[in-house]
Design a protein around this motif. Structure first.
Motif, PDB file in Angstrom:
ATOM      1  N   ALA A  77       2.557  -7.515  -9.901  1.00 58.57           N
ATOM      2  CA  ALA A  77       3.605  -8.542  -9.820  1.00 58.57           C
ATOM      3  C   ALA A  77       4.990  -7.926  -9.681  1.00 58.57           C
ATOM      4  O   ALA A  77       5.971  -8.422 -10.211  1.00 58.57           O
ATOM      5  N   CYS A  78       5.071  -6.830  -8.946  1.00 59.61           N
ATOM      6  CA  CYS A  78       6.367  -6.169  -8.774  1.00 59.61           C
ATOM      7  C   CYS A  78       7.273  -6.940  -7.816  1.00 59.61           C
ATOM      8  O   CYS A  78       8.491  -6.780  -7.836  1.00 59.61           O
ATOM      9  N   GLY A  79       6.657  -7.709  -6.922  1.00 64.71           N
ATOM     10  CA  GLY A  79       7.442  -8.550  -6.021  1.00 64.71           C
ATOM     11  C   GLY A  79       7.936  -7.875  -4.758  1.00 64.71           C
ATOM     12  O   GLY A  79       8.633  -8.496  -3.954  1.00 64.71           O
ATOM     13  N   ILE A  80       7.556  -6.612  -4.542  1.00 67.07           N
ATOM     14  CA  ILE A  80       8.081  -5.927  -3.345  1.00 67.07           C
ATOM     15  C   ILE A  80       7.555  -6.564  -2.056  1.00 67.07           C
ATOM     16  O   ILE A  80       8.222  -6.559  -1.028  1.00 67.07           O
ATOM     17  N   SER A 100       0.838  -1.209   0.000  1.00 62.57           N
ATOM     18  CA  SER A 100       0.000   0.000   0.000  1.00 62.57           C
ATOM     19  C   SER A 100       0.869   1.253   0.000  1.00 62.57           C
ATOM     20  O   SER A 100       0.560   2.236  -0.678  1.00 62.57           O
ATOM     21  N   PHE A 101       1.973   1.212   0.721  1.00 65.26           N
ATOM     22  CA  PHE A 101       2.851   2.389   0.785  1.00 65.26           C
ATOM     23  C   PHE A 101       3.476   2.664  -0.584  1.00 65.26           C
ATOM     24  O   PHE A 101       3.613   3.811  -1.009  1.00 65.26           O
ATOM     25  N   GLY A 149      -6.165   5.001   5.973  1.00 66.29           N
ATOM     26  CA  GLY A 149      -4.716   4.774   6.011  1.00 66.29           C
ATOM     27  C   GLY A 149      -3.991   5.864   6.785  1.00 66.29           C
ATOM     28  O   GLY A 149      -4.605   6.770   7.346  1.00 66.29           O
ATOM     29  N   ILE A 150      -2.678   5.741   6.817  1.00 68.35           N
ATOM     30  CA  ILE A 150      -1.870   6.751   7.516  1.00 68.35           C
ATOM     31  C   ILE A 150      -0.637   7.046   6.668  1.00 68.35           C
ATOM     32  O   ILE A 150      -0.012   6.138   6.130  1.00 68.35           O
ATOM     33  N   GLN A 151      -0.323   8.321   6.519  1.00 68.34           N
ATOM     34  CA  GLN A 151       0.852   8.698   5.733  1.00 68.34           C
ATOM     35  C   GLN A 151       2.011   9.069   6.647  1.00 68.34           C
ATOM     36  O   GLN A 151       1.824   9.218   7.859  1.00 68.34           O
ATOM     37  N   VAL A 152       3.172   9.214   6.068  1.00 67.43           N
ATOM     38  CA  VAL A 152       4.297   9.750   6.827  1.00 67.43           C
ATOM     39  C   VAL A 152       4.786  11.007   6.114  1.00 67.43           C
ATOM     40  O   VAL A 152       4.606  11.158   4.900  1.00 67.43           O
ATOM     41  N   ALA A 153       5.398  11.917   6.901  1.00 71.07           N
ATOM     42  CA  ALA A 153       5.741  13.236   6.356  1.00 71.07           C
ATOM     43  C   ALA A 153       6.841  13.152   5.301  1.00 71.07           C
ATOM     44  O   ALA A 153       6.788  13.821   4.270  1.00 71.07           O
ATOM     45  N   GLN A 203       1.325   5.613  -1.404  1.00 76.19           N
ATOM     46  CA  GLN A 203       2.083   6.506  -0.521  1.00 76.19           C
ATOM     47  C   GLN A 203       1.438   6.613   0.862  1.00 76.19           C
ATOM     48  O   GLN A 203       1.656   7.555   1.616  1.00 76.19           O
ATOM     49  N   SER A 204       0.610   5.630   1.174  1.00 78.09           N
ATOM     50  CA  SER A 204      -0.055   5.622   2.471  1.00 78.09           C
ATOM     51  C   SER A 204      -0.041   4.184   2.990  1.00 78.09           C
ATOM     52  O   SER A 204      -0.170   3.243   2.210  1.00 78.09           O
ATOM     53  N   PHE A 205       0.145   4.023   4.296  1.00 84.25           N
ATOM     54  CA  PHE A 205       0.032   2.678   4.870  1.00 84.25           C
ATOM     55  C   PHE A 205      -1.455   2.400   5.063  1.00 84.25           C
ATOM     56  O   PHE A 205      -2.133   3.090   5.829  1.00 84.25           O
ATOM     57  N   ASN A 206      -1.951   1.440   4.339  1.00 84.85           N
ATOM     58  CA  ASN A 206      -3.388   1.196   4.373  1.00 84.85           C
ATOM     59  C   ASN A 206      -3.646  -0.259   3.987  1.00 84.85           C
ATOM     60  O   ASN A 206      -3.614  -0.621   2.804  1.00 84.85           O
ATOM     61  N   LEU A 207      -3.894  -1.092   4.972  1.00 88.82           N
ATOM     62  CA  LEU A 207      -4.038  -2.532   4.714  1.00 88.82           C
ATOM     63  C   LEU A 207      -5.127  -2.826   3.688  1.00 88.82           C
ATOM     64  O   LEU A 207      -5.017  -3.766   2.906  1.00 88.82           O
TER      65      LEU A 207
END
Lengths: 81, 640
Positions: free
Chosen positions: A60-63, A26-27, B209-213, A31-35
């Motif tokens: 399929a980027c594999g990260i 998700s990150f 979700g949550i972002q970082v700066a 660009q956000s942590f979001n399950l």
């Protein structure tokens, strides 16, 4: 685009349920942590049928495999970091 | 504060009495001063809970706090603290949980959840992003933790669930709250607070979700730490064995004892061997969210009486320690007992401590079959389960034991307090006689929540070289003048009381960030890394010194809550038995703690903290130096 099966071999029995794969996915893509926005889903409730699933959006980027510390996601052909 | 970076930016208040809901922004000052999670939670509890409130009345407040790292990829960053006034100890109840709903709470937009009042009938709280609803839970009341969680998953679909079992409903003063059937806010009885509010469960789903700066800076640090964890040989051992790997060391030095802390237990490594654990008990490692270590476990009993018994245990090694308190005889019985405790939603350490206490009283004739409803009490798993059943049903002796160790002694009388192993009313986790020179052991006296080692976790669980301890001190930036005071005396080359002060401040800050402070994770961080990571996540630039000071502020705030409730120096004293009986371990006699040594250590600890030695309370000058002026005014008004 490569199919996920070409890139990653899944060993669901090794999955410890940490969801780090979901977090990095998700990150990377939002660009956000979001399950709930990840393209890989880990089921720790036993309700999904499969413990590890990929959504149709998976590139399929594999990260995800690079952040699996348990050997549940094994990179076959090398992924992008 | 720019919200959405590290912090979700909001505190959610839910009043169960009238069903009202409000959202307030989380200010940057609060974030800077108290970091998050346990830190901000302690501040909220201090501000919102009136001194002297009944902990099981609507006046008590229950908060969940998810720190700035929760929900991100920081290793082990799903550690969330629930806080309220503890019905067990009467002081601040603080209980941490890995694998917590806090992740979803953050994603829904809230760093903290504050629950006030009391619903008239059983309810559950649904928090799906901005949709906050209180629903009838009469269909869930009476159900165990696992069944309740499954029922809500079935009813609501994809969500994370925090709930109580019959223990919390019966207001057992050491009932826990359980998240997603695995993570537990164990110690201090906050499950009973939930029960007193008629709140059976909380279901959370967050889509924001949550972002970082600064993503690049953040990811670089996280990647380095994760890489170090992944390549360490110790990680594999933690994963395979968890706390099991250190049990032989603990038992050899007298940290783990048998039968209500009455006997040394050198046989422990043989009776609970690592080999048997991996061959017969361990199914697979289980991890909290974002944890690359996975020190929890899915157990799967391979054969014997309970063959096929399989569920997730949060810490099998710790469970062995707790179950020796009540003389549980082998792995199979431990697993069977944990199953029952987990379904009922009870703190295993307290249940086992209380049961061991009762069994000893029975052997000594202080209680009889008249008290137990005809039940014979023996040192085994069968007795523990029978007592647990009575505790949850509040039958016979169970009704007394459900009230916790201090109230049980008051009710039973007959000199029973001589066998009560607790600090501040919380059952002892580790014995104190063998190695008071460990911060983890000594810290059980000074921890605001009572006898637990979480605030004082450093690297002294087992004896270390002085150089290792010095390096640790450098990592957490203990000032040079304090280092000179610490490394002057003590049986292991350092002054444990003075060192504990700094360790507690550091851990208070780490826990408030929202990541696991177990050694398997914490050893890969230090104060510099944390300051950098915090700034990258939140966009709030902070120095290592400011962070350590925040930890000190958090710790002082928690102790101030206790002081306001009447806690004094006497509440930091060890249980009587540890000061009157010696131990024998492998033929070697370990003498009881001398009262003068304990008093000397407490004097040195208060001195290091710049607190008043007579009362054990922070001085006005100390509190003002931490910016806690109004707290200083409050404490100046109390009678010491």
């Amino acid at each position: 685009m490569r199919a996920i099966e070409d890139v990653i071999k899944v060993h669901p029995e090794k999955c410890a349920g940490c969801m780090s794969c979901q977090l990095i996915c998700s990150f990377t893509f939002t660009q956000s942590f979001n399950l709930l926005e990840a393209y890989i889903l880990i089921d720790v409730t036993g309700r999904m049928g499969e413990k590890v699933k990929f959504t149709d959006n998976c590139t399929a980027c594999g990260i995800c495999a690079k952040y699996c510390s348990y050997g549940a996601l094994e990179v076959k052909g090398g992924g992008e970091k | 504060m720019k919200t959405g970076y590290g912090y979700a930016g909001n505190i959610l208040y839910v009043n169960l009495t009238d069903g009202s809901v409000r959202k307030e922004p989380l200010g940057e000052d609060l974030a800077r001063d108290f970091i998050g999670g346990m830190g901000i939670g302690g501040k909220l509890a201090y501000d919102l809970i009136k001194p002297g409130s009944d902990s099981l009345s609507p006046d008590n407040v229950l908060t969940y706090g998810a720190g700035p790292f929760v929900g991100t990829l920081v290793p082990g960053a799903s550690k969330v603290d629930a806080i309220g006034k503890s019905p067990l100890i009467g002081f601040l109840g603080v209980a941490g949980c890995g694998n917590s709903i806090g992740v979803m709470l953050k994603y829904a937009g809230y760093d903290h959840l504050v629950i006030t009042g009391r619903a008239e009938t059983p309810v559950y709280l649904k928090i799906f992003d901005d949709e906050i609803q209180v629903h009838d839970a009469s269909h869930l009341w009476g159900k165990g933790v696992w069944e309740t969680t499954d029922a809500l998953w079935e009813e609501l679909g994809d969500c994370w669930v925090s709930c109580i079992g019959p223990g919390g409903e019966a207001l057992v003063r050491y009932a826990c709250i359980t998240d997603n059937k695995l993570g537990m806010y164990s110690r201090g009885g906050l499950g009973a607070v939930m029960g007193s509010k008629n709140l059976k469960a909380i279901a959370v789903r967050g889509t924001k979700g949550i972002q970082v700066a600064d993503g690049r800076r953040f990811k670089k640090i996280v990647d380095e730490v994760r890489e170090n964890i992944d390549k360490s040989r110790l990680t594999g051992m933690w994963r395979q064995l968890g706390f099991m790997m250190a049990l032989d060391g603990y038992s050899a030095t007298g940290l783990t004892l048998l039968k209500n802390f009455s006997q040394g237990y050198e046989e422990l490594p043989r009776l609970f061997s690592q080999q048997e654990y991996t061959d017969r008990i361990l199914g697979s490692p289980y991890a909290c969210t974002s944890c690359p270590v996975g020190c929890k476990a899915t157990v799967n009993v391979k054969d014997g009486k309970y063959a096929g018994l399989s569920f997730n245990i949060s810490s099998p090694g710790a469970q062995v320690i707790w179950h020796t308190f009540s003389g549980v005889e082998n792995w199979d019985e431990v697993v069977k007992c944990v199953e029952q405790q987990d379904i009922y939603g009870l703190d295993s350490a307290a249940v086992c401590g209380l049961a061991g206490f009762a069994i000893e009283l029975y052997e000594r004739g202080i209680i009889t079959k008249e008290d137990t409803g005809g039940l014979e009490l023996r040192w085994n798993g069968e007795t523990l389960r029978a007592l647990t059943e009575k505790i949850v049903r509040r039958e016979d002796i169970g009704d007394i034991l459900a009230e916790g160790i201090v109230r049980a002694c008051e009710k039973l009388g007959k000199g029973s307090e001589k066998y009560a192993m607790h600090v501040k009313g919380l059952n002892l986790a580790l014995d104190l006689r063998g190695r008071i020179s460990s911060t983890e052991v000594f810290g059980q006296l000074t921890n605001p929540r009572g006898a637990h080692m979480d605030r004082a976790t450093s690297l002294t669980f087992t004896p270390r070289k002085v150089e290792s301890i010095k390096n640790y001190c450098l990592g957490i930036k203990v000032p040079q003048e304090a280092i000179e005071r610490i490394f002057t005396d003590g049986p292991e080359g350092f002054n444990v009381a003075r060192l504990t002060k700094w360790v507690e401040d550091y851990n208070s800050m780490c826990i408030s960030m929202g990541f696991c402070n177990r050694p398997a994770i914490a050893q890969y961080f230090n104060l510099e890394i944390l300051a950098e990571l915090y700034s990258a996540a939140t966009g709030i630039e902070i120095s290592p010194d400011e962070l350590l000071k925040a930890g000190e502020r958090i710790f002082n705030m928690h102790r101030a809550f206790n002081a306001r409730e009447g806690a004094r120096r006497r509440d930091d004293m060890p249980p009587r038995r540890t000061m009157s009986e010696s131990l024998v371990i492998s033929g070697k006699e370990i003498p009881p703690l001398s009262e003068s040594l304990v008093n000397q250590l407490l004097d040195e600890y208060y001195d290091e903290r710049e607190w008043d030695k007579e009362s054990g309370i922070a001085t006005k000058q100390k509190l003002v130096s931490l910016g806690l002026d109004s707290v200083a005014e409050d404490l100046a008004r109390i009678k010491i």
